[in-house]
Design a protein around this motif. Structure first.
Motif, PDB file in Angstrom:
ATOM      1  N   SER A   1       0.231  -0.890  -4.912  1.00 16.82           N
ATOM      2  CA  SER A   1      -0.817   0.111  -5.143  1.00 16.82           C
ATOM      3  C   SER A   1      -0.677   1.429  -4.362  1.00 16.82           C
ATOM      4  N   PRO A   2       0.034   1.453  -3.204  1.00 20.71           N
ATOM      5  CA  PRO A   2       0.133   2.736  -2.481  1.00 20.71           C
ATOM      6  C   PRO A   2       0.709   3.857  -3.342  1.00 20.71           C
ATOM      7  N   LEU A   3       0.250   5.068  -3.060  1.00 18.47           N
ATOM      8  CA  LEU A   3       0.662   6.243  -3.831  1.00 18.47           C
ATOM      9  C   LEU A   3       1.613   7.110  -3.003  1.00 18.47           C
ATOM     10  N   ARG A   4       2.637   7.654  -3.654  1.00 22.02           N
ATOM     11  CA  ARG A   4       3.597   8.522  -2.973  1.00 22.02           C
ATOM     12  C   ARG A   4       3.968   9.707  -3.869  1.00 22.02           C
ATOM     13  N   GLN A   5       4.276  10.829  -3.232  1.00 21.42           N
ATOM     14  CA  GLN A   5       4.823  11.986  -3.945  1.00 21.42           C
ATOM     15  C   GLN A   5       6.336  11.980  -3.728  1.00 21.42           C
ATOM     16  N   PHE A   6       7.072  11.758  -4.798  1.00 21.25           N
ATOM     17  CA  PHE A   6       8.532  11.713  -4.718  1.00 21.25           C
ATOM     18  C   PHE A   6       9.109  13.044  -5.188  1.00 21.25           C
ATOM     19  N   ILE A   7      10.100  13.553  -4.436  1.00 17.82           N
ATOM     20  CA  ILE A   7      10.782  14.774  -4.865  1.00 17.82           C
ATOM     21  C   ILE A   7      12.273  14.475  -5.012  1.00 17.82           C
ATOM     22  N   TYR A   8      12.813  14.823  -6.169  1.00 17.50           N
ATOM     23  CA  TYR A   8      14.226  14.609  -6.476  1.00 17.50           C
ATOM     24  C   TYR A   8      15.074  15.526  -5.598  1.00 17.50           C
ATOM     25  N   SER A   9      16.151  15.004  -5.043  1.00 11.71           N
ATOM     26  CA  SER A   9      16.939  15.759  -4.058  1.00 11.71           C
ATOM     27  C   SER A   9      17.502  17.069  -4.624  1.00 11.71           C
TER      28      SER A   9
END
Length: 321
Positions: free
Chosen positions: A212-220
């Motif tokens: 359930s945790p939320l994360r903001q992922f950014i592509y390298s």
């Protein structure tokens, strides 16, 4: 008469973010410039904990601009065990690199921070004004404080010597050349490695926690492009968060499902709820970035995960575990 090339030096250039910059320049032609020569350094090129070696490197290469990525890094367990080492080593590296930039008249320096520098007890979304508002999480306070001090040094060098030193704060970065270590790596590369292993062994794919945790992922590659923009165009000494928007947060469960789809995994997916979820969210605001780059298009997370998985499978013999 040919114009003299500007030398852009990237410390820690062989890691995830350094390769993100390199691949972005290769695959996105609008970023290429004939008047720049980019040099990507690895730890083999100089010991940045050695002041004289660092000054010698700058003397030899005479950089016009510097992107500073070099750092002692590790996952949760290494940080818990070696907070002092993470603080001392990173403080020494940063002090040597920033001092060399000042001594050799570097026109602009961009350092890379991390969202872990933000206060543990905070309100969301976090933004650039909140960096020093309270202590970071106790698990990696050594690394976090060493990174925070870059912001302090940037301001001090600007105030005392007029240096143009700034920093970026990316959210969760992933992509080719990541560290895919299962025990001590980051979320997405860990999930990719786990699915690969489960597929190979015909076993279940186990995700730790509830998902359930939320994360903001950014592509390298997106981060790479934005770091090039920061170097060339960002006018402030104050740091800037480089991240997808709050609306693009992804749950760990959604990320796991995207990896399963990208790897065409047909086995069981199990959530081990006896394992801790960690922090539920670390939402960061990208309002400042959007003020400067309103039209920047981030790579769709599903597409970026597929590209990373393809790279991982193609390079399985040389991947960092």
């Amino acid at each position: 008469m040919a114009t003299e090339k500007k030398i852009v030096l990237v410390t820690g250039g062989s890691g995830l973010v350094g390769n993100g910059i390199r691949l972005a320049m290769k695959e996105r032609p609008h970023l290429q410039r004939d008047d720049e020569e980019w040099i990507f350094l690895s730890s083999k090129d100089a010991d940045l904990m050695d002041k004289q070696a660092t000054l010698g490197l700058f003397e030899k290469l005479k950089p016009t601009y510097v992107i500073h990525l070099a750092a002692l890094v590790g996952g949760l367990f290494r940080n818990l065990k070696y907070n002092l080492d993470f603080y001392r080593n990173n403080t020494i590296i940063n002090d040597n690199v920033l001092h060399a930039c000042k001594e050799f008249g570097v026109k602009k320096l961009v350092s890379c921070l991390s969202t872990c520098i933000f206060p543990d007890k905070t309100t969301y979304p976090i933004d650039e004004t909140m960096v020093h508002n309270g202590p970071p999480h106790d698990s990696n306070f050594g690394y976090s404080f060493a990174k925070r001090m870059i912001d302090v040094l940037n301001r001090a060098y600007h105030k005392q010597h007029g240096c143009n030193f700034t920093a970026v704060i990316p959210t969760n970065v992933f992509g080719p050349y990541d560290n895919f270590n299962l025990e001590d790596g980051h979320v997405l590369p860990g999930l990719i490695h786990k699915v690969y292993k489960a597929k190979k062994e015909g076993s279940d794919f186990t995700v730790w926690g509830t998902g359930s945790p939320l994360r903001q992922f950014i592509y390298s590659l997106d981060l790479g492009e934005l770091m090039i923009w920061t170097l060339r165009s960002y006018p402030e000494i104050d740091p800037i968060i480089l991240s997808v928007g709050e609306e693009d947060e992804v749950s760990i469960k959604q990320a796991a499902e995207m990896v399963v789809e990208a790897m065409d995994f047909k086995g069981n997916v199990v959530y081990d709820t006896s394992k801790s979820d960690g922090q539920h969210k670390k939402t960061a605001s990208n309002a400042k970035l959007r003020k400067y780059c309103p039209d920047f298009k981030f790579t769709d997370t599903r597409t970026a995960i597929k590209d990373t998985v393809d790279w991982f499978e193609k390079n399985i013999e040389t991947v960092r575990f």
